[in-house]
Design a protein around this motif. Sequence first.
Motif, PDB file in Angstrom:
ATOM      1  N   VAL A  75      43.636  43.661  30.625  1.00  0.00           N
ATOM      2  CA  VAL A  75      42.790  43.299  31.817  1.00  0.00           C
ATOM      3  C   VAL A  75      42.250  44.486  32.503  1.00  0.00           C
ATOM      4  CG1 VAL A  75      42.700  42.172  34.255  1.00  0.00           C
ATOM      5  CG2 VAL A  75      44.161  41.205  32.402  1.00  0.00           C
ATOM      6  N   CYS A  76      42.764  45.835  32.537  1.00  0.00           N
ATOM      7  CA  CYS A  76      42.628  47.058  33.227  1.00  0.00           C
ATOM      8  C   CYS A  76      41.232  47.505  32.375  1.00  0.00           C
ATOM      9  CB  CYS A  76      43.426  47.793  33.354  1.00  0.00           C
ATOM     10  SG  CYS A  76      44.565  47.629  34.619  1.00  0.00           S
ATOM     11  N   LEU A  77      41.466  47.412  31.013  1.00  0.00           N
ATOM     12  CA  LEU A  77      40.387  47.623  30.023  1.00  0.00           C
ATOM     13  C   LEU A  77      39.131  47.004  30.207  1.00  0.00           C
ATOM     14  CD1 LEU A  77      42.772  48.772  27.005  1.00  0.00           C
ATOM     15  CD2 LEU A  77      41.000  50.364  28.427  1.00  0.00           C
ATOM     16  N   TYR A  78      39.445  45.741  30.378  1.00  0.00           N
ATOM     17  CA  TYR A  78      38.226  44.787  30.309  1.00  0.00           C
ATOM     18  C   TYR A  78      38.351  43.678  31.446  1.00  0.00           C
ATOM     19  CZ  TYR A  78      34.777  41.395  28.229  1.00  0.00           C
ATOM     20  OH  TYR A  78      33.663  40.633  28.074  1.00  0.00           O
ATOM     21  N   PRO A  79      37.976  44.149  32.582  1.00  0.00           N
ATOM     22  CA  PRO A  79      38.067  43.259  33.801  1.00  0.00           C
ATOM     23  C   PRO A  79      37.713  41.807  34.006  1.00  0.00           C
ATOM     24  CG  PRO A  79      37.728  45.585  34.472  1.00  0.00           C
ATOM     25  CD  PRO A  79      37.559  45.466  32.933  1.00  0.00           C
ATOM     26  N   GLU A  80      36.666  41.822  32.880  1.00  0.00           N
ATOM     27  CA  GLU A  80      35.952  40.312  32.711  1.00  0.00           C
ATOM     28  C   GLU A  80      36.960  39.172  32.502  1.00  0.00           C
ATOM     29  OE1 GLU A  80      32.736  39.284  32.973  1.00  0.00           O
ATOM     30  OE2 GLU A  80      32.522  41.174  34.131  1.00  0.00           O
TER      31      GLU A  80
END
Length: 476
Positions: A68-73
């Motif tokens: 999630v941190c890498l891809y907040p979408e």
Amino acid sequence: MSFMKEVNPRLLGIRDPVSLQSLAAQITEQIAQGEQKPFQRVIDVSSGDPHRAGMPPFHLLARLVLAVCLYPELLKENSFPVDVCQRAEKLLGACNGGTVGSYSASSCGIPQIQKSVAEFITSRDGGVASYPEDIIFSSGSQRTLNLVLHLLSSGQGPTQTGVLTPLPCPHTLPMLLDEVGVKLVPYRLLEERGWALDLEELHRALKAARKHCDPRAMYISNPGNPTGHVQDLQTIEEVIRFAASERLVLLVEEVYQDSVFGQDKKFLSYKKVLFEMGASYSDRVEMVSFHSISAGTMGECGLRGGYMEVINMDLLVKNFLMSMQAPCSPPVLPQLALEIMVNPPSPGDASYEVFTQEILQKVETLTKNAHRACEFLNGVPGMSCQQAMGGVFLYPRLHLPDEIIEEAKRSGLRADVLYCKKLLEEEGVCLGPGSENGHDDENYHIRLCISAPAAVLEDVLKRLRSFHLRIQERHH
């Protein structure tokens, strides 16, 4: 540069690596290309890399929060546990620009995560205070140790900095000491006492070293790498008194602190014991402790994250140490993983039960593996093994035929290196030779990581036994 004579002489003086992992990679590629071998795959248990050996990663740490941190979408999908999303949002909020793609907020790390680590240490040590400004992050505990060793390194010949170093020691340490120009001063651990540290041996080693270098620090690995020995209170107190009387900086590697499984054994941090010994010690003994996400139950070796806590270091020296880190701020993603390691889910959190179950399963596997492997190895003719009480390694001793020792000499190899090379070529098992851990006498050892699925370890043990018996038969 066109010639070897133009290479930094200090780098040329670094001892040659054994490079068995390179050979393992070559054999793996040969199998992939269809070449026939007496085994279907190579199993590498030479280093403390549980994922390489087949252990699954932590669901919460490595695959959800960091995703999630890498891809907040992903926050918009509502497919993750509530606490995972909350944790990711909090960690992103601590990052510059709200993204892991920005530089770390300071040369020492992200302040909010420094605070989390300090709170973890304070809780671990029963209230002995830890302060965020004493926490320095880097890309792994080896990097933080490298910084400190550079700080200590000086002189040549009798004035060259020396570091008292246990034998056996972590296999990456001898080359690191060579690299920074520090003299390795060996103190031998007592194999017959389960690899215990002996105070008389410390005094002997120090006295002998002062004839040819200037010992300024002492390195400690607790729980021991690769021995699995866990130091008791009396031993830690003796070491602290020794360091105080000899004015030595204590460099304490405690990366396996969450992996203690010996009966009636528990981890005691050097810092906790230091402060319980009173102001005459706690106010003056200089200490640096190291921890990492690569080791222990986390085993996130590829993320390359670690920290050190500096204790009783002069403020100007500490500021200078921090300035050494300044040109290359620590990577952000490993700091986020470190935050989860020191601040795991709490009771009531949506991920608590899953995370706790994963921890228990890993510790249970490690405990069973340690007992099973030690019992198995002690049943193999020509091998003996001390029972590990913590960490992720066993360090069995080999009793080799004279013929293989002579063959090794003719080949220009150490006998333990030749043994491990033949084992890799004939059985597809990659172990670490004890000479990598600093052993330079005729007591040959091998290093075996037990942080692996039980079935994988069983396969390793069977292949090792088959090879060892074959070696014995060939030379009788």
